[in-house]
Scaffold this active site. Structure first.
Site, PDB file in Angstrom:
ATOM      1  CE1 TYR A  77      39.411  44.372 -30.283  1.00 47.11           C
ATOM      2  CE2 TYR A  77      40.413  42.484 -29.191  1.00 47.11           C
ATOM      3  CZ  TYR A  77      39.428  43.022 -29.989  1.00 47.11           C
ATOM      4  OH  TYR A  77      38.433  42.206 -30.501  1.00 47.11           O
TER       5      TYR A  77
ATOM      6  CB  SER B  81      37.545  39.874 -27.616  1.00 53.48           C
ATOM      7  OG  SER B  81      38.746  39.221 -28.017  1.00 53.48           O
TER       8      SER B  81
ATOM      9  CE  LYS C 143      36.031  43.724 -28.784  1.00 60.16           C
ATOM     10  NZ  LYS C 143      34.683  43.817 -29.381  1.00 60.16           N
TER      11      LYS C 143
HETATM   12  N1  LIG Z   1      38.469  38.757 -35.971  1.00 67.94           N
HETATM   13  C1  LIG Z   1      38.930  38.395 -34.777  1.00 67.94           C
HETATM   14  O1  LIG Z   1      39.988  37.755 -34.642  1.00 67.94           O
HETATM   15  C2  LIG Z   1      38.151  38.763 -33.526  1.00 67.94           C
HETATM   16  C3  LIG Z   1      38.428  38.073 -32.342  1.00 67.94           C
HETATM   17  C4  LIG Z   1      37.707  38.370 -31.194  1.00 67.94           C
HETATM   18  C5  LIG Z   1      36.700  39.338 -31.244  1.00 67.94           C
HETATM   19  N2  LIG Z   1      36.464  39.996 -32.403  1.00 67.94           N
HETATM   20  C6  LIG Z   1      35.391  41.001 -32.393  1.00 67.94           C
HETATM   21  O2  LIG Z   1      34.370  40.580 -33.307  1.00 67.94           O
HETATM   22  C7  LIG Z   1      33.638  41.739 -33.746  1.00 67.94           C
HETATM   23  C8  LIG Z   1      33.456  41.682 -35.238  1.00 67.94           C
HETATM   24  O3  LIG Z   1      34.726  41.702 -35.844  1.00 67.94           O
HETATM   25  P1  LIG Z   1      35.003  41.081 -37.277  1.00 67.94           P
HETATM   26  O4  LIG Z   1      36.117  40.116 -37.097  1.00 67.94           O
HETATM   27  O5  LIG Z   1      33.723  40.663 -37.912  1.00 67.94           O
HETATM   28  O6  LIG Z   1      35.605  42.405 -37.983  1.00 67.94           O
HETATM   29  P2  LIG Z   1      35.378  43.059 -39.419  1.00 67.94           P
HETATM   30  O7  LIG Z   1      36.493  44.063 -39.518  1.00 67.94           O
HETATM   31  O8  LIG Z   1      35.243  42.013 -40.459  1.00 67.94           O
HETATM   32  O9  LIG Z   1      33.987  43.816 -39.272  1.00 67.94           O
HETATM   33  C9  LIG Z   1      33.828  44.968 -38.512  1.00 67.94           C
HETATM   34  C10 LIG Z   1      32.817  45.887 -39.177  1.00 67.94           C
HETATM   35  O10 LIG Z   1      32.641  47.011 -38.297  1.00 67.94           O
HETATM   36  C11 LIG Z   1      32.586  48.197 -39.092  1.00 67.94           C
HETATM   37  N3  LIG Z   1      32.969  49.347 -38.267  1.00 67.94           N
HETATM   38  C12 LIG Z   1      34.221  49.696 -37.843  1.00 67.94           C
HETATM   39  N4  LIG Z   1      34.173  50.801 -37.107  1.00 67.94           N
HETATM   40  C13 LIG Z   1      32.876  51.189 -37.049  1.00 67.94           C
HETATM   41  C14 LIG Z   1      32.180  52.255 -36.419  1.00 67.94           C
HETATM   42  N5  LIG Z   1      32.840  53.177 -35.708  1.00 67.94           N
HETATM   43  N6  LIG Z   1      30.832  52.321 -36.548  1.00 67.94           N
HETATM   44  C15 LIG Z   1      30.160  51.403 -37.276  1.00 67.94           C
HETATM   45  N7  LIG Z   1      30.763  50.367 -37.921  1.00 67.94           N
HETATM   46  C16 LIG Z   1      32.099  50.260 -37.788  1.00 67.94           C
HETATM   47  C17 LIG Z   1      33.548  47.925 -40.241  1.00 67.94           C
HETATM   48  O11 LIG Z   1      33.272  48.781 -41.339  1.00 67.94           O
HETATM   49  C18 LIG Z   1      33.289  46.444 -40.518  1.00 67.94           C
HETATM   50  O12 LIG Z   1      32.284  46.285 -41.499  1.00 67.94           O
HETATM   51  C19 LIG Z   1      34.420  42.952 -33.214  1.00 67.94           C
HETATM   52  O13 LIG Z   1      33.804  43.428 -32.036  1.00 67.94           O
HETATM   53  C20 LIG Z   1      35.785  42.378 -32.871  1.00 67.94           C
HETATM   54  O14 LIG Z   1      36.421  43.128 -31.857  1.00 67.94           O
HETATM   55  C21 LIG Z   1      37.137  39.728 -33.545  1.00 67.94           C
END
Ligand SMILES: NC(=O)c1ccc[n+]([C@@H]2O[C@H](COP(=O)([O-])OP(=O)(O)OC[C@H]3O[C@@H](n4cnc5c(N)ncnc54)[C@H](O)[C@@H]3O)[C@@H](O)[C@H]2O)c1
Length: 259
Positions: free
Chosen positions: A157, A145, A161
């Site tokens: 968080y 991230s 990361k």
């Molecule tokens: N959305 C943002 O703003 C953002 C920004 C930077 C980085 N990220 C990173 O991107 C990645 C994907 O996030 P996203 O935005 O697609 O989120 P999302 O919430 O849409 O998807 C995350 C998925 O992970 C699953 N999950 C949660 N805990 C779990 C576990 N312990 N074991 C297995 N599955 C699990 C959830 O059920 C969900 O389907 C993450 O690593 C997040 O930290 C997101």
């Protein structure tokens, strides 16, 4: 087809970046094991892939549990014969978006580190063991991230990361002699995935619209990041086109960290 005949496992494939990547990997010819803690959601992803004539199987796995991670990788070997690519994509947000450092409890800290950092550690460890056993190298991609590259809020968080980023570089260097590549993508704000809702953002359309506007304004290119933006970067990094790319932390951030 950039991923023809590749066998890939993607975690968090029930939503957001994981689902978009599973769809793109399958479109590029990969056979995909879609893993998520929510079996319902990941089965929906597999249905979408099958409707598009792709090949995928669903598996329920909690990435913070070692036995689940091993079983998830066994699913790849059991169904498709081997493992070529592991995409450790799961990440959970701060329990409440905007929470300050001093508001975090020890339980919040432990939960964030166990999913975001231990989950990636377990994935890397067991993928490396398999790649070494199989021979012929392998590919790991992690989702980091921008919050792990710069101070951004979401202190704990962001620290998880930052740990993911360092693990990525260390695995890349340690495993380069075995032909194992390891990279990360580092997304900025993605209001359209499930992530912000998981951090307590209300689902109302006007709230989403405001979040999209605010995140877009933070990015020099002027728009929020989408799961599909990340999936495109992911396809490149896991493909043979990136055969000489390892240890890279690729921001998918509309220029946010370059400012
Ligand atoms: N959305 C943002 O703003 C953002 C920004 C930077 C980085 N990220 C990173 O991107 C990645 C994907 O996030 P996203 O935005 O697609 O989120 P999302 O919430 O849409 O998807 C995350 C998925 O992970 C699953 N999950 C949660 N805990 C779990 C576990 N312990 N074991 C297995 N599955 C699990 C959830 O059920 C969900 O389907 C993450 O690593 C997040 O930290 C997101």
């Amino acid at each position: 087809m950039l991923l023809e005949n590749k066998i890939a496992v993607i975690t968090g494939a029930g939503s957001g970046v994981g689902r978009a990547s599973a769809l793109r990997f399958a479109e590029e010819g990969a056979r995909v094991v879609c893993a998520d803690i929510s079996l319902d959601r990941v089965e929906e992803t597999v249905e979408l892939i099958k409707k598009a004539a792709g090949t995928a199987v669903a598996v329920k796995a909690d990435v913070s549990a070692e036995a689940d991670v091993i079983a998830m990788l066994d699913t790849a070997a059991g169904n498709f014969g081997r493992l070529d690519i592991l995409y450790n994509n799961v990440g959970i947000p701060t329990p409440r978006l905007g929470m300050r450092l001093e508001e975090h409890t020890v339980e919040d800290f432990d939960r964030l580190t166990s999913v975001n950092l231990r989950g990636v550690f377990l994935g890397c460890k067991h993928a490396v063991l398999r790649f070494k056993q199989q021979g012929g190298g392998g590919v790991i991609l992690n989702t980091g991230s921008v919050a792990g590259l710069v101070g951004w809020g979401g202190t704990v968080y962001g620290a998880t990361k930052g740990g993911v980023h360092q693990l990525t570089r260390a695995v890349a260097i340690e495993c380069a002699p075995e032909g194992i590549r390891c990279n990360a993508i580092c997304p900025a704000g993605m209001p359209y995935t499930g992530f912000m809702a998981a951090g307590g953002m209300p689902a109302a359309p006007e709230v989403l619209e405001q979040a999209a506007k605010t995140t877009g304004e933070n990015h020099p290119l002027g728009r929020p990041i989408t799961a599909e933006d990340c999936a495109e970067a992911a396809v490149y990094l896991v493909s043979d086109r990136a055969a000489n790319v390892t240890g890279v932390l690729l921001p998918v951030d509309g220029g946010y960290v370059a400012r």
